[in-house]
Design an enzyme around this catalytic site. Structure first.
Site, PDB file in Angstrom:
ATOM      1  N   CYS A 163       0.877  -1.161   0.000  1.00  0.00           N
ATOM      2  CA  CYS A 163       0.000   0.000   0.000  1.00  0.00           C
ATOM      3  C   CYS A 163       0.924   1.222   0.000  1.00  0.00           C
ATOM      4  O   CYS A 163       1.678   1.448   0.947  1.00  0.00           O
ATOM      5  CB  CYS A 163      -0.870  -0.070   1.253  1.00  0.00           C
ATOM      6  SG  CYS A 163      -2.092   1.203   1.332  1.00  0.00           S
ATOM      7  N   CYS A 172      -3.069  14.866   3.608  1.00  0.00           N
ATOM      8  CA  CYS A 172      -4.063  14.854   2.531  1.00  0.00           C
ATOM      9  C   CYS A 172      -5.023  16.014   2.721  1.00  0.00           C
ATOM     10  O   CYS A 172      -5.397  16.342   3.846  1.00  0.00           O
ATOM     11  CB  CYS A 172      -4.839  13.538   2.541  1.00  0.00           C
ATOM     12  SG  CYS A 172      -6.006  13.402   1.158  1.00  0.00           S
ATOM     13  N   CYS A 228     -11.559  13.500   4.406  1.00  0.00           N
ATOM     14  CA  CYS A 228     -12.577  12.472   4.682  1.00  0.00           C
ATOM     15  C   CYS A 228     -12.640  12.251   6.199  1.00  0.00           C
ATOM     16  O   CYS A 228     -11.599  12.093   6.851  1.00  0.00           O
ATOM     17  CB  CYS A 228     -12.239  11.169   3.968  1.00  0.00           C
ATOM     18  SG  CYS A 228     -12.041  11.377   2.187  1.00  0.00           S
ATOM     19  N   CYS A 252     -10.878   9.257   8.206  1.00  0.00           N
ATOM     20  CA  CYS A 252      -9.497   8.940   7.841  1.00  0.00           C
ATOM     21  C   CYS A 252      -8.502   9.742   8.679  1.00  0.00           C
ATOM     22  O   CYS A 252      -8.585  10.975   8.757  1.00  0.00           O
ATOM     23  CB  CYS A 252      -9.306   9.254   6.362  1.00  0.00           C
ATOM     24  SG  CYS A 252      -7.596   9.105   5.820  1.00  0.00           S
TER      25      CYS A 252
END
Ligand code: SF4
Length: 363
Positions: free
Chosen positions: A109, A116, A120, A123
């Site tokens: 991954c 980021c 979201c 997350c």
């Protein structure tokens, strides 16, 4: 990661860019292809090792260029075998990559950004905010380091890559495309397009372009079947609502028989009802796709609960009865905060493992 200098890091360059680079040094194009083939062989760190290049040219390269790599990592191994790597970058930021070994292959991954911007709500990376995009070399070096780790630890070979680590890969689009070019180039890391998946929260314009410019697999994080709920979980939905996202998926350019993977995280009482399953079946009815169901990882949040096993199975059954291929995905590495949505680049005790104790002999 070595080295820090004003020299050109050749790991940032695709084959085409490398050819342009050697031509700018007065060399023919085939030298670029030769160098590319050397760079990605395990154990190659110095131009001196590239024995089919003229000595004088090797010296010129050493003066103007470098080959970066991750020399060390912080490493945590989960009880289920997943391995989380923390790589400290030259500016001090830490990125994480998670390797999941299976019987005959390993999957990595990969991270694409530090933090980021997508926000979201479920997350941990999103809660860090956005710090910066990774360079192509920083993306590639995660793969090189973990490929070598698998080789050196008798683990199944690294064959599969999923861009589901820290960051939204399509928000770092050009560096992602360059990294994909190096990853799939035979002289580069030689991964199969079929074994690379790029996951997005739904950046519609870049999704279209990804389909036009690459043959990798696309995964879309959906998680909700109505705009009110999805916008509350994933702010990107306000810009690209479900209908627009699904329409883009319907028209997504991909090879025959390939299907988009939709990721749907189930939260008890939020998006896990029979009606939700039926609506999901209806929304996706014209999209060639598969669906991954994943029970939410509550991660200590009392307000978030994972549905019962029976509920998950019932949700899956409704979708299957409507003709969909549906997997129930189990998260790996939860005990070391390596599961989906848990990567934050924090909590490391800074004990590092040397990744390249010695250069390997040339074959
Ligand atoms: S789920 Fe992906 S896109 Fe959303 S905040 Fe986390 S890293 Fe970013």
């Amino acid at each position: 990661m070595t080295p820090a200098s004003s020299k050109t890091d050749l790991k940032n360059l695709t084959q085409e860019q490398l050819i342009n680079y050697v031509e700018s040094l007065g060399q023919p194009a085939f030298r670029g292809r030769q160098i590319l083939a050397w760079i990605y062989r395990p154990g190659i760190t110095e131009f001196e090792q590239m024995t089919d290049l003229a000595k004088v040219f090797r010296a010129v390269l050493a003066q103007h260029a470098t080959i970066s790599r991750f020399d060390e990592a912080m490493v945590e191994v989960s009880a289920d075998g997943a391995v989380k790597f923390g790589f400290r970058l030259q500016d001090g930021a830490i990125i994480e990559s998670v390797m999941i070994p299976e019987e005959d292959r390993s999957t990595l991954c990969v991270s694409s950004q530090v933090g980021c911007a997508m926000g979201c709500t479920f997350c941990v990376t999103g809660s860090m905010g956005f710090q910066r995009n990774l360079t192509t070399a920083e993306i590639i070096n995660q793969v090189c380091a973990v490929r070598d780790w698998c080789l050196n630890h008798d683990l199944p070979p690294l064959t599969n890559l999923v861009f589901m680590g820290m960051g939204e890969p399509l928000a770092n689009f050009e560096n992602l495309l360059d990294a994909l070019s190096i990853l799939t180039e035979q002289r580069g890391l030689d991964f199969s397009n079929r074994r690379i998946t790029v996951s997005t929260c739904g950046l519609v314009p870049q999704m279209k372009e990804l389909g036009e410019r690459t043959d990798v697999n696309l995964a879309v994080s959906l998680h909700a079947v109505n705009d009110t709920l999805r916008s509350s979980m994933m702010p990107i939905n306000k810009r690209y609502p479900i209908a627009q996202l699904v329409e883009t998926c319907k028209n997504y350019r991909q090879k025959a028989r390939k299907r988009i993977m939709f990721e749907y995280t189930l939260l008890e009482g939020v998006n896990d009802s029979d009606a939700d399953a039926l609506q999901l079946a209806q929304i996706l009815c014209q999209v060639p796709c598969k669906i991954n169901l994943l029970a939410v990882n509550p991660a200590g949040d009392d307000a978030v609960r994972s549905p019962s096993k029976e509920r998950i199975l019932q949700f899956q059954k409704i979708l299957r009865d409507n003709g969909y291929t549906v997997f129930i995905r189990t998260s790996r590495g939860e005990d070391i905060s390596a599961a989906c949505g848990q990567l934050a680049g924090k909590g490391w005790d800074e004990a590092k493992v040397q990744l390249n104790p010695a250069s390997q002999p040339l074959s």
